[in-house]
Write a protein that holds these residues in place. Structure first.
Motif, PDB file in Angstrom:
ATOM      1  N   ASP A 200      93.857  26.030  75.553  1.00  0.00           N
ATOM      2  CA  ASP A 200      93.441  27.523  75.052  1.00  0.00           C
ATOM      3  C   ASP A 200      92.352  27.368  73.936  1.00  0.00           C
ATOM      4  N   ARG A 201      91.159  27.904  74.432  1.00  0.00           N
ATOM      5  CA  ARG A 201      90.015  28.102  73.302  1.00  0.00           C
ATOM      6  C   ARG A 201      89.681  29.432  72.873  1.00  0.00           C
ATOM      7  N   ASP A 202      90.622  30.447  73.038  1.00  0.00           N
ATOM      8  CA  ASP A 202      90.428  31.612  72.748  1.00  0.00           C
ATOM      9  C   ASP A 202      91.026  32.168  71.350  1.00  0.00           C
ATOM     10  N   PHE A 203      90.373  32.369  70.421  1.00  0.00           N
ATOM     11  CA  PHE A 203      90.507  32.754  69.008  1.00  0.00           C
ATOM     12  C   PHE A 203      91.832  33.701  69.055  1.00  0.00           C
ATOM     13  N   PHE A 204      91.736  34.719  69.855  1.00  0.00           N
ATOM     14  CA  PHE A 204      92.806  35.938  69.984  1.00  0.00           C
ATOM     15  C   PHE A 204      94.013  35.545  70.205  1.00  0.00           C
ATOM     16  N   ASP A 205      94.199  34.144  70.866  1.00  0.00           N
ATOM     17  CA  ASP A 205      95.511  33.681  71.255  1.00  0.00           C
ATOM     18  C   ASP A 205      96.131  33.021  70.073  1.00  0.00           C
TER      19      ASP A 205
ATOM     20  N   GLN B 143      86.665  20.839  65.392  1.00  0.00           N
ATOM     21  CA  GLN B 143      87.016  20.205  64.144  1.00  0.00           C
ATOM     22  C   GLN B 143      88.111  19.293  64.342  1.00  0.00           C
ATOM     23  N   PHE B 144      88.614  18.862  63.194  1.00  0.00           N
ATOM     24  CA  PHE B 144      89.502  17.632  63.178  1.00  0.00           C
ATOM     25  C   PHE B 144      90.902  18.228  63.637  1.00  0.00           C
ATOM     26  N   GLY B 145      91.793  17.682  64.266  1.00  0.00           N
ATOM     27  CA  GLY B 145      93.028  18.037  64.612  1.00  0.00           C
ATOM     28  C   GLY B 145      93.996  16.755  64.984  1.00  0.00           C
TER      29      GLY B 145
ATOM     30  N   VAL C 175      91.953  32.823  61.135  1.00  0.00           N
ATOM     31  CA  VAL C 175      90.620  32.412  60.570  1.00  0.00           C
ATOM     32  C   VAL C 175      90.372  30.911  59.920  1.00  0.00           C
ATOM     33  N   SER C 176      91.719  30.776  59.129  1.00  0.00           N
ATOM     34  CA  SER C 176      91.405  29.813  58.278  1.00  0.00           C
ATOM     35  C   SER C 176      91.730  28.515  58.755  1.00  0.00           C
ATOM     36  N   MET C 177      92.853  28.380  59.886  1.00  0.00           N
ATOM     37  CA  MET C 177      93.228  27.087  60.658  1.00  0.00           C
ATOM     38  C   MET C 177      92.327  27.018  61.810  1.00  0.00           C
ATOM     39  N   ARG C 178      91.761  27.711  62.601  1.00  0.00           N
ATOM     40  CA  ARG C 178      90.696  27.716  63.757  1.00  0.00           C
ATOM     41  C   ARG C 178      91.523  26.843  64.939  1.00  0.00           C
ATOM     42  N   TYR C 179      92.789  26.985  65.392  1.00  0.00           N
ATOM     43  CA  TYR C 179      93.306  26.135  66.177  1.00  0.00           C
ATOM     44  C   TYR C 179      92.715  26.212  67.614  1.00  0.00           C
TER      45      TYR C 179
END
Length: 519
Positions: free
Chosen positions: A324-329, A174-176, A333-337
């Motif tokens: 770092d592509r791990d959600f738990f880091d 997604q955009f960043g 849920v909303s920003m999805r860094y």
């Protein structure tokens, strides 16, 4: 949005509107990159004249501007692989931009049509005339399937909106962070100068085209420039940039191929008490590759502005990276860094000696772009003469893959005044486990300055071929201590150089109220 969104909004009427949009005055014949360069040279030969502001629309709030939506049925080229949508002026985008479509060598300007947009009644104080143009545009691509990734929710490829900013994303991101056409005096003693793209020419793509070309004309008090962007979507978006600059006056701090991103905190520095998420950032590190060295600078949100200069004679690339592509880091849920792209700048041709530059600006929240990275040539361009550059921007997941072992995570203990700080750096590489098992792997950790307070240096193997380097920085340390660390095999480097600055004391981050609707 997918192609299904193009149907059901007065198809005949929309087709007539789209056809009328292309009917502009005085079409230019034979438009190409050389035409854009001549326009830039002509601009630079005269005094700077800013674009006129559009009256009556400069008081939009962020939420009000987000309520203005382009109607999907008005999308240009709905039956081709590439599609184009436009942005209305408003909010901070109050200087309209001319947008042209180039077909068969002829450039025709797109007139402004209020009917292309949905917005709350009364938002614009009066009807806007057709000659004002648009604020920017975005390109969409049918090859992006939102079902492939949980973070890639639409088929947008690239957006040009605001000053000389643009941003892209791969099919799984997604955009960043954003790129810019040029940065001028980013942290000079006087206010920063922001060049603007004042006109775009988009070459109409073939029906099954897999790449699209955009030309842009840039202007500012110090310079004018012409750009050619060749955009190829995919898992990684490749934007081949060709630029010609003409400078009106000397520039104190010239930033070539600039990138802008956001870094608030991570596992290696201060976390504000009001934030529960483990990490908040669009980029976590600055990566620099020269002929003989690959350097990873862990980003920081400092208490005061920091600028770092890295002299390089033979630049191979630099970028702002989100490894770092791990959600738990991140646990957002909303920003999805974990789905934010990295951007790698790869020069085409020799750029000569210069300095890769990283700027870190204090930020109290995640709504500010507080990180900048760019290249400063050692030899300043001559005034009035063309200064030509070519490079490729690669937007993808975790950035480029080097042959050396990579830094994949940096952790640090809390920075309390008068207390030591413990660091743990994880490296990942195909040969690290073998070297560690053979006893050939060692660590070199060095700090700049006398009496460097580094103790308890340890190296241990982890699972999945990773190696962890840990050390302690003593409580009695300089005001700012720069530390570099790398892994070696019998004296030969086998990893990137980890590069970081440890401040002696860092006050807590004072969190400002988050702007409503910010993303």
């Amino acid at each position: 949005m997918g192609r299904a969104g193009y149907r059901g909004w007065g198809g005949v009427a929309v087709a007539l509107l789209a056809f009328a949009t292309l009917a502009a005055a005085s079409p230019a014949r034979g438009f190409d990159y050389a035409t854009a360069v001549r326009k830039a040279q002509h601009l630079a030969a005269g005094p700077f004249k800013a674009q006129a502001r559009i009256p009556g629309i400069g008081r939009f709030t962020y939420d009000q501007y987000r309520s203005v939506h382009f109607r999907p049925g008005a999308t240009l080229w709905p039956h081709r692989r590439f599609h184009m949508q436009l942005f209305a002026p408003g909010y901070r985008f109050v200087r309209a931009v001319s947008v042209y479509v180039v077909s068969s060598g002829r450039a025709r300007r797109l007139r402004f049509h209020p009917s292309f947009f949905r917005h709350p009644k009364g938002l614009y104080p009066r009807p806007l005339p057709a000659h004002i143009g648009y604020a920017g545009f975005r390109l969409l691509y049918d090859g992006y399937d939102p079902r492939r990734s949980k973070v890639a929710t639409n088929d947008q490829v690239i957006v040009f909106l605001g000053a000389s900013y643009f941003r892209a994303k791969g099919s799984h991101e997604q955009f960043g962070l954003s790129a810019r056409g040029l940065a001028i005096d980013t942290i000079a003693p006087h206010p920063e100068e922001f060049p603007h793209f004042i006109a775009y020419w988009i070459r109409r793509p073939a029906r099954q085209a897999r790449a699209i070309t955009v030309f842009a004309l840039m202007n500012s008090p110090s310079a004018a420039a012409a750009f050619r962007f060749r955009i190829r979507p995919g898992r990684a978006v490749r934007v081949r940039v060709r630029a010609t600059f003409f400078f009106r006056r000397p520039v104190r701090e010239l930033g070539i191929a600039p990138l802008s991103s956001m870094y608030m905190y991570d596992l290696c520095d201060r976390r504000p008490w009001a934030y529960l998420r483990p990490a908040v950032h669009d980029s976590e590190g600055f990566l620099l590759e020269s002929r003989h060295t690959v350097r990873w600078r862990q980003l920081a949100n400092p208490a005061r502005v920091h600028q770092f200069l890295f002299p390089v004679r033979h630049l191979r690339g630099f970028g702002l990276i989100q490894r770092d592509r791990d959600f738990f880091d991140y646990q957002s849920v909303s920003m999805r860094y974990q789905g934010r792209p990295s951007v790698w700048v790869r020069p085409r041709g020799a750029w000569g000696p210069g300095e890769a530059t990283l700027v870190e600006i204090p930020s109290p929240n995640e709504t500010n772009d507080n990180i900048a990275a760019f290249w400063q040539p050692a030899r300043r361009p001559p005034l009035g003469q063309p200064y030509r550059l070519r490079y490729t921007l690669i937007w993808n997941g975790a950035g480029p893959r080097e042959s050396l072992a990579r830094v994949v995570q940096t952790r640090a203990s809390a920075r309390c005044p008068g207390r030591p700080v413990r660091f743990a750096i994880e490296f990942a590489g195909a040969s690290l486990a073998r070297l560690a098992k053979a006893g050939h792997l060692a660590a070199q950790v060095r700090a700049q300055g006398p009496h460097a307070p580094l103790v308890d240096i340890a190296l241990r193997a982890l699972a999945s071929g990773r190696v962890q380097l840990s050390f302690t920085v003593g409580a009695k340390r300089p005001k700012a201590l720069r530390i570099q660390a790398e892994l070696v095999d019998r004296g030969r480097p086998v990893s990137e150089i980890w590069d970081y600055v440890v401040a002696r004391e860092e006050p807590p981050i004072h969190v400002m109220r988050r702007l409503r609707g910010a993303s």
